[in-house]
Design a protein around this motif. Structure first.
Motif, PDB file in Angstrom:
ATOM      1  N   ASP A  27       0.912  -1.211  -0.065  1.00  0.00           N
ATOM      2  CA  ASP A  27       0.094   0.022  -0.082  1.00  0.00           C
ATOM      3  C   ASP A  27       0.985   1.154  -0.003  1.00  0.00           C
ATOM      4  O   ASP A  27       2.037   1.110   0.557  1.00  0.00           O
ATOM      5  N   ASN A  28       0.624   2.257  -0.569  1.00  0.00           N
ATOM      6  CA  ASN A  28       1.178   3.628  -0.323  1.00  0.00           C
ATOM      7  C   ASN A  28       1.514   4.019   1.015  1.00  0.00           C
ATOM      8  O   ASN A  28       0.492   3.592   1.734  1.00  0.00           O
ATOM      9  N   THR A  30       2.771   7.159   3.224  1.00  0.00           N
ATOM     10  CA  THR A  30       2.714   8.890   3.512  1.00  0.00           C
ATOM     11  C   THR A  30       3.771   9.189   4.432  1.00  0.00           C
ATOM     12  O   THR A  30       3.582   8.577   5.478  1.00  0.00           O
ATOM     13  N   ARG A  49       5.220  13.298   1.291  1.00  0.00           N
ATOM     14  CA  ARG A  49       5.715  12.332   0.342  1.00  0.00           C
ATOM     15  C   ARG A  49       5.002  11.110   0.251  1.00  0.00           C
ATOM     16  O   ARG A  49       4.560  10.547   1.347  1.00  0.00           O
ATOM     17  N   THR A  50       4.483  10.718  -0.793  1.00  0.00           N
ATOM     18  CA  THR A  50       3.988   9.359  -0.986  1.00  0.00           C
ATOM     19  C   THR A  50       4.588   8.285  -1.877  1.00  0.00           C
ATOM     20  O   THR A  50       4.897   8.765  -3.042  1.00  0.00           O
ATOM     21  N   GLY A  51       4.522   7.235  -1.429  1.00  0.00           N
ATOM     22  CA  GLY A  51       5.187   6.168  -2.427  1.00  0.00           C
ATOM     23  C   GLY A  51       4.985   4.833  -1.886  1.00  0.00           C
ATOM     24  O   GLY A  51       4.539   4.467  -0.829  1.00  0.00           O
ATOM     25  N   ASN A  52       5.798   3.834  -2.157  1.00  0.00           N
ATOM     26  CA  ASN A  52       5.979   2.465  -1.732  1.00  0.00           C
ATOM     27  C   ASN A  52       7.071   2.296  -0.835  1.00  0.00           C
ATOM     28  O   ASN A  52       8.123   3.048  -1.162  1.00  0.00           O
ATOM     29  N   ASP A  55      10.825   2.579  -1.795  1.00  0.00           N
ATOM     30  CA  ASP A  55      11.155   3.442  -3.121  1.00  0.00           C
ATOM     31  C   ASP A  55      11.894   4.819  -2.351  1.00  0.00           C
ATOM     32  O   ASP A  55      11.664   5.127  -1.110  1.00  0.00           O
ATOM     33  N   PHE A 102      11.171   5.118   1.736  1.00  0.00           N
ATOM     34  CA  PHE A 102      10.004   5.210   2.357  1.00  0.00           C
ATOM     35  C   PHE A 102      10.044   4.011   3.393  1.00  0.00           C
ATOM     36  O   PHE A 102      10.552   3.017   3.068  1.00  0.00           O
ATOM     37  N   ASP A 106       2.924   4.597   7.427  1.00  0.00           N
ATOM     38  CA  ASP A 106       2.867   5.959   7.478  1.00  0.00           C
ATOM     39  C   ASP A 106       3.557   6.705   8.708  1.00  0.00           C
ATOM     40  O   ASP A 106       3.514   6.134   9.725  1.00  0.00           O
TER      41      ASP A 106
END
Length: 117
Positions: A27-28, A30, A49-52, A55, A102, A106
């Motif tokens: 899931d992404n 954040t 910033r949002t990503g896997n 990453d 990441f 979150d």
């Protein structure tokens, strides 16, 4: 007969023949940066910033804080808001560009500042 179930972030598919297939499900994530009274290019909004997971992402560049003409602040880094550990600057992929990876979930980091005379 085939069985599927989710184990953490990995979908596991088992069949009677004994074959196994693993498919990563991410899931992404954040990552939020709270400027804590500072700004970046005049904006005081939180930076996200949002990503896997795993990453790379670019950290917010050049945070700045001034209370008035006589008080200046030095940016000291980011402190994790809801976890008991600080952002590990040693995990940067490229320290010059301040690129990091990441985490698995979150998280919010808060800017830390020191008054300089």
């Amino acid at each position: 007969m085939k069985k599927s179930f989710v184990l953490g972030l990995v979908l596991v598919v088992l069949s009677l023949s004994g074959c196994k297939m693993l498919i990563a499900l991410f899931d992404n994530v954040t990552v939020t940066f709270d400027l804590n009274g500072g700004h970046i290019n005049g904006s005081t909004e939180k930076v996200t910033r949002t990503g896997n997971p795993e990453d790379e992402f670019l950290l917010p560049q050049n945070p700045f804080k001034n209370a008035d003409e006589s008080t200046r602040y030095r940016f000291d880094g980011w402190k994790a808001k809801e976890r008991s550990y600080d952002f590990d600057y040693e995990t940067f992929i490229d320290k010059k560009k301040q690129v990091a990876t990441f985490p698995e979930g979150d998280i919010t980091y808060v800017a830390t500042w020191t008054i300089v005379q």
